[in-house]
Design a protein around this motif. Structure first.
Motif, PDB file in Angstrom:
ATOM      1  N   THR A  71       0.908  -1.129  -0.040  1.00  0.00           N
ATOM      2  CA  THR A  71      -0.129  -0.048  -0.129  1.00  0.00           C
ATOM      3  C   THR A  71       0.817   1.320  -0.010  1.00  0.00           C
ATOM      4  N   THR A 119      -9.074   2.241   0.283  1.00  0.00           N
ATOM      5  CA  THR A 119      -8.147   2.136  -0.670  1.00  0.00           C
ATOM      6  C   THR A 119      -7.163   2.923  -0.899  1.00  0.00           C
ATOM      7  N   ASP A 120      -6.051   2.981  -1.822  1.00  0.00           N
ATOM      8  CA  ASP A 120      -4.850   3.675  -1.997  1.00  0.00           C
ATOM      9  C   ASP A 120      -5.228   5.003  -2.782  1.00  0.00           C
ATOM     10  N   GLU A 121      -6.295   4.524  -3.657  1.00  0.00           N
ATOM     11  CA  GLU A 121      -6.577   5.760  -4.401  1.00  0.00           C
ATOM     12  C   GLU A 121      -7.423   6.681  -3.699  1.00  0.00           C
ATOM     13  N   LEU A 122      -8.543   6.111  -2.524  1.00  0.00           N
ATOM     14  CA  LEU A 122      -9.054   7.129  -1.950  1.00  0.00           C
ATOM     15  C   LEU A 122      -8.035   7.975  -1.019  1.00  0.00           C
ATOM     16  N   ARG A 175      -5.036   8.676  -1.658  1.00  0.00           N
ATOM     17  CA  ARG A 175      -4.344   9.637  -2.590  1.00  0.00           C
ATOM     18  C   ARG A 175      -5.337  10.845  -2.929  1.00  0.00           C
ATOM     19  N   GLN A 176      -6.675  10.821  -3.376  1.00  0.00           N
ATOM     20  CA  GLN A 176      -7.517  11.598  -3.412  1.00  0.00           C
ATOM     21  C   GLN A 176      -7.695  12.685  -2.156  1.00  0.00           C
ATOM     22  N   PRO A 214      -0.064   9.925   2.474  1.00  0.00           N
ATOM     23  CA  PRO A 214      -1.427   9.045   2.224  1.00  0.00           C
ATOM     24  C   PRO A 214      -1.887   8.440   3.555  1.00  0.00           C
ATOM     25  N   ALA A 260     -10.249   9.943   4.269  1.00  0.00           N
ATOM     26  CA  ALA A 260     -10.902   9.190   3.226  1.00  0.00           C
ATOM     27  C   ALA A 260     -11.611   8.147   4.169  1.00  0.00           C
TER      28      ALA A 260
END
Length: 96
Positions: free
Chosen positions: A2, A31-34, A36-37, A51, A58
């Protein structure tokens, strides 16, 4: 694997876990994407978080917004405008 290296712990602390678990009302995975967002949104607000630090934002969004959130809010006994405190223990490194 992650991007949330500060949270990538395979085994919780045997000493700390009973205290942490006893104070939990809920838990959520992001998630990693959330992450990052959330990190990008915090950066836009002038908050330097990596992160791992942004994972709290997140996670709050995952739990309190979107599909099924009304049920989750009710289970947590949250009203329509709850005060939510987010902790960010991991800052992004300074640029350069």
């Amino acid at each position: 694997h992650t991007v949330m290296a500060g949270l990538n712990c395979g085994t919780p602390s045997a000493l700390a876990w009973p205290y942490l678990a006893g104070g939990l009302d809920a838990a959520v995975a992001v998630t990693d994407e959330l992450a990052r967002q959330a990190m990008a949104e915090l950066a836009a607000a002038g908050i330097a978080a990596d992160p791992s630090g942004a994972a709290s934002l997140a996670g709050a969004r995952a739990a309190l917004a979107g599909p099924g959130s009304a049920t989750r809010r009710a289970e947590l006994a949250l009203g329509p405008s709850p005060a939510v405190v987010l902790l960010s223990t991991e800052a992004a490194p300074p640029p350069g």
